[in-house]
Design a protein around this motif. Structure first.
Motif, PDB file in Angstrom:
ATOM      1  N   LEU A  62       0.813  -1.206   0.000  1.00 53.92           N
ATOM      2  CA  LEU A  62       0.000   0.000   0.000  1.00 53.92           C
ATOM      3  C   LEU A  62       0.854   1.266   0.000  1.00 53.92           C
ATOM      4  CD1 LEU A  62      -2.874  -0.964   2.456  1.00 53.92           C
ATOM      5  CD2 LEU A  62      -2.938  -0.887  -0.024  1.00 53.92           C
ATOM      6  N   SER A  63       1.966   1.253   0.719  1.00 53.52           N
ATOM      7  CA  SER A  63       2.829   2.439   0.714  1.00 53.52           C
ATOM      8  C   SER A  63       3.474   2.646  -0.653  1.00 53.52           C
ATOM      9  CB  SER A  63       3.898   2.306   1.799  1.00 53.52           C
ATOM     10  OG  SER A  63       4.693   1.155   1.590  1.00 53.52           O
ATOM     11  N   THR A  64       3.849   1.554  -1.316  1.00 55.88           N
ATOM     12  CA  THR A  64       4.374   1.676  -2.677  1.00 55.88           C
ATOM     13  C   THR A  64       3.299   2.202  -3.618  1.00 55.88           C
ATOM     14  OG1 THR A  64       5.864  -0.181  -2.235  1.00 55.88           O
ATOM     15  CG2 THR A  64       5.512   0.427  -4.534  1.00 55.88           C
ATOM     16  N   PHE A  65       2.075   1.698  -3.467  1.00 55.39           N
ATOM     17  CA  PHE A  65       0.958   2.171  -4.287  1.00 55.39           C
ATOM     18  C   PHE A  65       0.708   3.661  -4.048  1.00 55.39           C
ATOM     19  CE2 PHE A  65      -3.702   2.857  -4.536  1.00 55.39           C
ATOM     20  CZ  PHE A  65      -3.874   2.641  -5.890  1.00 55.39           C
ATOM     21  N   LEU A  66       0.751   4.094  -2.776  1.00 53.98           N
ATOM     22  CA  LEU A  66       0.552   5.501  -2.459  1.00 53.98           C
ATOM     23  C   LEU A  66       1.651   6.363  -3.070  1.00 53.98           C
ATOM     24  CD1 LEU A  66      -0.974   7.691  -0.818  1.00 53.98           C
ATOM     25  CD2 LEU A  66       0.516   7.122   1.111  1.00 53.98           C
ATOM     26  N   ALA A  67       2.897   5.905  -2.974  1.00 51.08           N
ATOM     27  CA  ALA A  67       3.998   6.673  -3.549  1.00 51.08           C
ATOM     28  C   ALA A  67       3.865   6.778  -5.061  1.00 51.08           C
ATOM     29  CB  ALA A  67       5.322   6.011  -3.176  1.00 51.08           C
ATOM     30  N   GLU A  68       3.451   5.692  -5.712  1.00 50.59           N
ATOM     31  CA  GLU A  68       3.292   5.737  -7.165  1.00 50.59           C
ATOM     32  C   GLU A  68       2.171   6.675  -7.572  1.00 50.59           C
ATOM     33  OE1 GLU A  68       2.729   1.667  -8.117  1.00 50.59           O
ATOM     34  OE2 GLU A  68       4.877   1.218  -8.239  1.00 50.59           O
ATOM     35  N   VAL A  69       1.097   6.741  -6.776  1.00 51.92           N
ATOM     36  CA  VAL A  69       0.019   7.700  -7.077  1.00 51.92           C
ATOM     37  C   VAL A  69       0.555   9.127  -7.010  1.00 51.92           C
ATOM     38  CG1 VAL A  69      -2.154   8.645  -6.235  1.00 51.92           C
ATOM     39  CG2 VAL A  69      -1.849   6.178  -6.342  1.00 51.92           C
ATOM     40  N   TYR A  70       1.331   9.442  -5.961  1.00 53.35           N
ATOM     41  CA  TYR A  70       1.881  10.785  -5.839  1.00 53.35           C
ATOM     42  C   TYR A  70       2.861  11.089  -6.970  1.00 53.35           C
ATOM     43  CZ  TYR A  70       0.004  12.589  -1.479  1.00 53.35           C
ATOM     44  OH  TYR A  70      -0.832  13.123  -0.536  1.00 53.35           O
ATOM     45  N   LEU A  71       3.673  10.111  -7.355  1.00 54.83           N
ATOM     46  CA  LEU A  71       4.637  10.323  -8.432  1.00 54.83           C
ATOM     47  C   LEU A  71       3.934  10.562  -9.760  1.00 54.83           C
ATOM     48  CD1 LEU A  71       7.317   7.631  -7.491  1.00 54.83           C
ATOM     49  CD2 LEU A  71       7.517  10.108  -7.241  1.00 54.83           C
ATOM     50  N   GLU A  72       2.880   9.792 -10.020  1.00 61.40           N
ATOM     51  CA  GLU A  72       2.142   9.974 -11.273  1.00 61.40           C
ATOM     52  C   GLU A  72       1.416  11.313 -11.291  1.00 61.40           C
ATOM     53  OE1 GLU A  72       2.257   8.164 -13.871  1.00 61.40           O
ATOM     54  OE2 GLU A  72       3.370   6.449 -13.100  1.00 61.40           O
ATOM     55  N   VAL A  73       0.824  11.684 -10.175  1.00 58.28           N
ATOM     56  CA  VAL A  73       0.151  12.983 -10.114  1.00 58.28           C
ATOM     57  C   VAL A  73       1.150  14.113 -10.304  1.00 58.28           C
ATOM     58  CG1 VAL A  73      -1.098  14.552  -8.582  1.00 58.28           C
ATOM     59  CG2 VAL A  73      -1.751  12.155  -8.704  1.00 58.28           C
ATOM     60  N   ASN A  74       2.336  13.974  -9.690  1.00 52.57           N
ATOM     61  CA  ASN A  74       3.356  15.002  -9.861  1.00 52.57           C
ATOM     62  C   ASN A  74       3.837  15.092 -11.307  1.00 52.57           C
ATOM     63  OD1 ASN A  74       5.465  16.880  -8.583  1.00 52.57           O
ATOM     64  ND2 ASN A  74       6.762  15.365  -9.573  1.00 52.57           N
ATOM     65  N   GLN A  75       3.882  13.948 -11.995  1.00 53.67           N
ATOM     66  CA  GLN A  75       4.358  13.945 -13.376  1.00 53.67           C
ATOM     67  C   GLN A  75       3.329  14.527 -14.335  1.00 53.67           C
ATOM     68  OE1 GLN A  75       5.522  10.063 -14.694  1.00 53.67           O
ATOM     69  NE2 GLN A  75       6.129  10.759 -16.754  1.00 53.67           N
ATOM     70  N   TYR A  76       2.054  14.223 -14.102  1.00 52.86           N
ATOM     71  CA  TYR A  76       0.999  14.666 -15.021  1.00 52.86           C
ATOM     72  C   TYR A  76       0.119  15.750 -14.394  1.00 52.86           C
ATOM     73  CZ  TYR A  76       2.195  10.438 -17.636  1.00 52.86           C
ATOM     74  OH  TYR A  76       2.852   9.468 -18.346  1.00 52.86           O
ATOM     75  N   ARG A  77       0.681  16.553 -13.491  1.00 55.82           N
ATOM     76  CA  ARG A  77      -0.142  17.527 -12.791  1.00 55.82           C
ATOM     77  C   ARG A  77      -0.676  18.611 -13.729  1.00 55.82           C
ATOM     78  NH1 ARG A  77       4.809  19.932  -9.133  1.00 55.82           N
ATOM     79  NH2 ARG A  77       6.156  20.610 -10.858  1.00 55.82           N
ATOM     80  N   ASP A  78       0.086  18.948 -14.755  1.00 53.55           N
ATOM     81  CA  ASP A  78      -0.409  19.962 -15.692  1.00 53.55           C
ATOM     82  C   ASP A  78      -1.625  19.465 -16.441  1.00 53.55           C
ATOM     83  OD1 ASP A  78       1.582  21.726 -14.949  1.00 53.55           O
ATOM     84  OD2 ASP A  78       2.997  20.918 -16.420  1.00 53.55           O
ATOM     85  N   VAL A  79      -1.612  18.180 -16.819  1.00 55.02           N
ATOM     86  CA  VAL A  79      -2.742  17.613 -17.558  1.00 55.02           C
ATOM     87  C   VAL A  79      -3.937  17.415 -16.635  1.00 55.02           C
ATOM     88  CG1 VAL A  79      -3.492  15.658 -18.980  1.00 55.02           C
ATOM     89  CG2 VAL A  79      -1.142  16.497 -19.142  1.00 55.02           C
ATOM     90  N   LEU A  80      -3.676  16.971 -15.404  1.00 53.29           N
ATOM     91  CA  LEU A  80      -4.768  16.651 -14.486  1.00 53.29           C
ATOM     92  C   LEU A  80      -5.516  17.887 -14.008  1.00 53.29           C
ATOM     93  CD1 LEU A  80      -3.028  13.922 -12.294  1.00 53.29           C
ATOM     94  CD2 LEU A  80      -4.767  13.566 -14.032  1.00 53.29           C
ATOM     95  N   THR A  81      -4.869  19.036 -14.028  1.00 59.98           N
ATOM     96  CA  THR A  81      -5.517  20.235 -13.500  1.00 59.98           C
ATOM     97  C   THR A  81      -6.121  21.123 -14.575  1.00 59.98           C
ATOM     98  OG1 THR A  81      -3.339  21.307 -13.507  1.00 59.98           O
ATOM     99  CG2 THR A  81      -4.091  20.335 -11.429  1.00 59.98           C
ATOM    100  N   GLU A  82      -5.999  20.732 -15.828  1.00 61.64           N
ATOM    101  CA  GLU A  82      -6.634  21.542 -16.860  1.00 61.64           C
ATOM    102  C   GLU A  82      -8.098  21.168 -16.983  1.00 61.64           C
ATOM    103  OE1 GLU A  82      -5.401  18.796 -20.737  1.00 61.64           O
ATOM    104  OE2 GLU A  82      -4.439  20.744 -20.379  1.00 61.64           O
TER     105      GLU A  82
END
Length: 603
Positions: free
Chosen positions: A190-210
């Protein structure tokens, strides 16, 4: 119109025309109609995850939709987004939906990590205990059913083997180690899953917030891929349990959609979103099933022996009271109540009312009501008379006027010198000299000294009366202090990381220590090339930061430090920030903020 409330999709709706129904049926249907109308206007308060999923109708997936829950939950650590985007995503439709889905997943993951962390701490404490402590846990802290089972196993092993105590110790160690291993595996996944969610959100934050539909489709595709990785990771925990009922969940995959197409149909978006929430529900059910036997036992289970003894004692006390009650023809309880009332009344009068009245009288009554004014007046009169006698004697003896600033001590020296001279011929000077006047002046001085000493003694006695009254009120003051301490502990909620007391403040500082320790572990794993373990440590660090974020929010708001402290916590959680800079921020947070300092260092 919403498909869930239309007559075509509601199986409970009666679509028959009014003319074809009987009058009695029409009248009886009115309460149901009114109830559906009222409940339809009120938002559902049910926070259950299933409330977000709309069950598809038999007509296909065309009516499938998502009922997003209102944002009423208490927000924790925010996602790694731009500050401007994080502020504006709530008013942008598709960006709001995508980030809401991600927040729901992060919220459930953090909740499960918290349950696992508490259970891990419990089992670690049991694993570090002695053999006798482990045996006591196996027999007396797992409920009455486990108690009967262990006693039965102990009796069997006692007849067949000679080391029954060692059998209990070994079984306890094995059970603790298995559950600790399962929880550790779940925490890692679960901690690895949580970290991957944060990493993906950080990588695609420009796309996710448009504000385009691409943000929602991107979020759905990313989450689908992360669930596939989590499915493979959870299989290890199921293997450790060795139970057919703990099979790893099989998450549903998104249909083969064209992810490069900027426009998805509404049906495709609803289908993908529904599958994501079904996967999250499957994860919750799987973890609930797995943690039902591995998590920390409830307090009722752990202390069932005490509760049982308390229930037995309460029953015995109830029976004893029943024997002395009016129901059994006894007046003992009435007599006890009467004696208790008299004792309380006597205690109140002797230790509260009388001492307080005495202190009040001593502090606020005038000297006149206590007949101290007469003593003061008499002393003043004797003082004036003595001074006039001294002035007259000295002027007559010296034959000249005395200066106005002459003190009583100077005049008494003149009187004593004359007295010594007159004592050379006492009989002669007693009739013809000043010996008699000198003796009378000394008697007046002695009288004045006695009255002054009596006045001082009276003041001492008054002070002692106040002391005695205060001493009599000490038992009542002690009881009041105990009540205030209990009320203060209850109001300040000293227990728990979000409380106001010293214990809660210490636990918040320990959370900050956990953040620092896991940051250092993350950097050590990165330096060693262990990327998966580094993601696990990063996820655990995010979990500790989320707990710290929620624990200090209200306290920092009260001290006016929340805006700055929130910015520092968000900086520590940023995936693209150097570890050395994060450690510097952690050191500053530990040093500077009043809501995290020890109580002894507060101003």
């Amino acid at each position: 119109m919403d498909s869930s409330t239309s007559p075509d999709t509601d199986p409970t709706a009666d679509t028959s025309p009014e003319s074809d129904r009987k009058p009695l049926e029409i009248v009886l249907s009115y309460p149901g109609r009114i109830w559906r109308a009222v409940t339809g206007t009120i938002p559902s308060p049910d926070p259950n995850l299933l409330s977000k999923i709309r069950i598809p109708t038999l007509s296909g997936l065309s009516g499938l939709g998502i009922l997003l829950r209102p944002q009423r939950r208490r927000h924790g650590l925010p996602l790694p987004l731009h500050s401007t985007s994080a502020h504006s995503f709530r008013v942008v439709g598709d960006a709001s939906k995508s980030l809401s889905i991600i927040e729901d997943i992060v919220e459930h993951t953090l909740s499960h990590l918290h349950t696992i962390q508490k259970s891990l701490l419990f089992w670690q404490s049991r694993a570090e205990g002695t053999s006798s402590q482990k045996i006591y846990f196996m027999v007396f802290e797992r409920g009455p059913r486990a108690f009967a089972k262990e006693i039965y196993q102990f009796a069997i092993s006692l007849t067949s083997q000679g080391s029954s105590i060692q059998y209990l110790s070994d079984s306890a160690s094995e059970m603790i180690s298995i559950r600790h291993a399962i929880l550790t595996s779940l925490q890692h996944s679960l901690s690895t899953f949580l970290a991957e969610v944060y990493l993906e959100v950080n990588q695609y934050r420009d796309v996710l917030t448009e504000g385009s539909e691409k943000s929602l489709t991107t979020a759905l595709v990313l989450i689908d891929g992360l669930f596939s990785k989590l499915e493979a990771s959870l299989s290890h925990a199921s293997e450790l349990k060795k139970d057919d009922n703990s099979i790893a969940p099989q998450f549903q995959k998104l249909p083969q959609l064209d992810t490069e197409t900027p426009q998805w149909t509404e049906a495709e978006i609803n289908t993908a979103t529904n599958l994501i929430y079904q996967n999250l529900q499957s994860l919750n059910l799987y973890l609930s099933s797995l943690l039902s036997t591995c998590q920390k036992p409830k307090n009722v289970t752990t202390h069932w022996v005490r509760y049982t003894a308390g229930a037995v004692g309460l029953s015995a006390c109830s029976i004893w009271l029943l024997k002395h009650s009016r129901l059994m023809g006894s007046s003992d309880i009435d007599n006890w109540i009467k004696d208790a009332k008299e004792s309380m009344s006597l205690f109140w009068k002797e230790h509260v009312e009388t001492p307080l009245i005495s202190i009040r009288d001593e502090l606020f009554e005038t000297f006149k009501t206590r007949q101290t004014g007469g003593i003061d007046t008499e002393v003043q009169l004797n003082t004036d008379a003595l001074r006039r006698m001294l002035i007259a004697f000295c002027e007559q003896t010296k034959g000249q006027k005395l200066p106005l600033d002459a003190t009583d001590q100077q005049m008494m020296e003149i009187v004593m010198a004359r007295y010594e001279k007159e004592m050379m011929h006492p009989v002669q000077n007693l009739f013809n000299g000043e010996l008699a006047r000198a003796m009378l002046i000394q008697i007046q001085r002695l009288k004045l000294d006695l009255e002054t000493a009596m006045l001082e003694l009276d003041q001492i006695l008054k002070a002692n009366q106040i002391n005695f009254a205060t001493l009599a009120a000490l038992p009542a003051c002690f009881i009041v202090y105990l009540l205030i301490s209990v009320m203060r502990a209850w109001l300040l909620h000293d227990k728990g990381v979000e409380g106001r007391g010293t214990i809660a403040r210490r636990q918040r500082r320990l959370l900050l220590v956990e953040v620092e320790k896991r940051l250092m572990q993350f950097q050590a794993c990165m330096d060693s090339g262990m990327d998966e373990e580094a993601r696990c440590r990063f996820g655990l660090m995010l979990y500790s930061l989320d707990r710290l974020y929620k624990a200090v929010e209200w306290h920092a708001i009260e001290t006016g430090e929340w805006m700055s402290l929130k910015h520092d916590i968000v900086d520590i959680a940023k995936p693209d920030m150097e570890t050395a800079q994060k450690l510097t921020v952690v050191s500053r947070v530990e040093r500077m903020y009043d809501c995290l300092l020890p109580s002894s260092k507060r101003l």
